[in-house]
Design an enzyme around this catalytic site. Sequence first.
Site, PDB file in Angstrom:
ATOM      1  N   ARG A 181       0.702  -1.220  -0.045  1.00 51.57           N
ATOM      2  CA  ARG A 181      -0.057  -0.078  -0.148  1.00 51.57           C
ATOM      3  C   ARG A 181       0.965   1.255  -0.132  1.00 51.57           C
ATOM      4  NH1 ARG A 181      -2.512  -3.682  -0.924  1.00 51.57           N
ATOM      5  NH2 ARG A 181      -4.439  -4.429  -0.153  1.00 51.57           N
ATOM      6  N   SER A 256     -11.497  -0.407   2.026  1.00 52.75           N
ATOM      7  CA  SER A 256     -10.827  -0.887   3.365  1.00 52.75           C
ATOM      8  C   SER A 256     -10.131   0.546   3.836  1.00 52.75           C
ATOM      9  CB  SER A 256      -9.558  -1.717   2.980  1.00 52.75           C
ATOM     10  OG  SER A 256     -10.268  -3.069   2.556  1.00 52.75           O
ATOM     11  N   GLU A 363      -6.161   3.983   5.324  1.00 50.53           N
ATOM     12  CA  GLU A 363      -5.525   4.010   4.234  1.00 50.53           C
ATOM     13  C   GLU A 363      -5.765   5.162   3.052  1.00 50.53           C
ATOM     14  OE1 GLU A 363      -6.217   0.726   0.581  1.00 50.53           O
ATOM     15  OE2 GLU A 363      -5.988   0.063   2.498  1.00 50.53           O
TER      16      GLU A 363
END
EC number: 1.3.1.98
Length: 372
Positions: A181, A256, A363
Site C-alpha cells: 500500500r 478498506s 488508508e
Amino acid sequence: MSDTSLTPDIQSRLSELADVTLDERLTFADLTTLHLGGRPSMVVRCATAGAVAEVVTLLDAHAIPLLVVAGGSNLVVADGDLDLVVVLLADDSLTVDVSTGRVVAGAGAVWDDVVAASVAAGLGGIECLSGIPGSAGATPVQNVGAYGAEIADVLVRVQLLDRATGEVAWVPAADLELAYRYSNLKFTSRGVVLAIELQLNVDGLSAPLRFGELARRLGGAERWPVAAVREAVLELRHGKGMVVVESDHDTWSAGSFFTNPVVPVDVADSVQEAVRASRGDADADRMPRFDAPGGQKLSAAWLIERAGFAKGHPGEGAPVRLSTKHTLALTNRGAATTADLVALAREVRDGVRSAFGVDLVPEPVWVGVSID
C-alpha cells in the site's frame, strides 16, 4: 477565499486551454465514493494528459493549491469551503494489445473497466483486482492490491508529470519503491500520474492464487481462467459491500479504511493471547497472521471485530456506520458529514489500540482534516 484563490485572469487562462472545462458547482460529495466533503474553489476537468500537465503547471506557477482527483475512491475531505482547485483527470483512453499483453491506460480510466477489458481479451495478472473502485492512475500511487495480487506485480512504468520541473516522462515502476500500500508518490505532491503501462500474461490464465478465501472459492491455489477468477472476486467483493453501487449506502465508502498492520512477532503473540483469554482457544487459533517484512501482518478487520465493533456499528440511525457486510469499511448512510466519519474512525482506531496495543493506520488520503 484566501489570497491563494483563483483570480479572474487565471480562470480565463485555464478556460482557454485545449481539452479543459471549468465547473464551480461540484463539491467533493459529488467527486468521492464516500459522498462527503465540501466545495473546492473550482473543478478543472482535463480530458487529456497534455491538459493535465498544462493545468497543473499553470496553477503551480501561481502557488495555487490543487488536488488531483479521478475516481475519488480514496479521499476523506473536510466539510465546508476549501481553498483549493480540483484537477479532475478525465483521460479514459485504453489500449489493450492481445498479442503482447501490454495494456496502456489513461489516468482517468475507470480501473474496473481496465480489468474487464483485459480479462475479455484473455490477459491475466489483474483479475484479482476486479471491482476495486477508482481510476487507473491511482493504482500505482498506493500500490493497489487485493486477494494476494498487487499492481506492482504487473506495472511496467508510469507516465509522470514532475511538478518541480514541469517535465513529462515515462518512469520505470522500479523507481516508485512499491511496497505494501505504498509508493514514493503517496502522501507527496512531487508528481502526477498521467498514464500507466502494464505487462499481463497472454495464456488466458490468472496469476497463481495466493489468497485463501479466493482459492477456497475456486477450489485450489493454482492458476485459473481469468474470467472465472474475475467472477469469483466480484462475488466476494459484492458480498462485503466493496463494489460501489450508488443505490446502496453500504457501499458509500472509501473501501478498506485501515491498512492491515505489520507488527513485531512478539506483539502478534500478545494479541493472540489476549484473544485467547477473552474469546477462547478456538477463536485465537484462527487469528490471521502472516510473515511480512518487519514482522507479521495482521488482519485489521479481524482486530476491529475482536475489539468489540460489530458490522453495522454503532447501529441504525447513525449517519456513519461500519458496513453491515464488512467491518473494514466506514460508510456514509446518506446524510453524513466528514466530521461524523472522523468521529467513527477515531472510535474504531482507539478501541483497537486499547484492546490490543496495535495502531491502525487509515488508508485514504486526508484533505483538510485529520484523524489525530
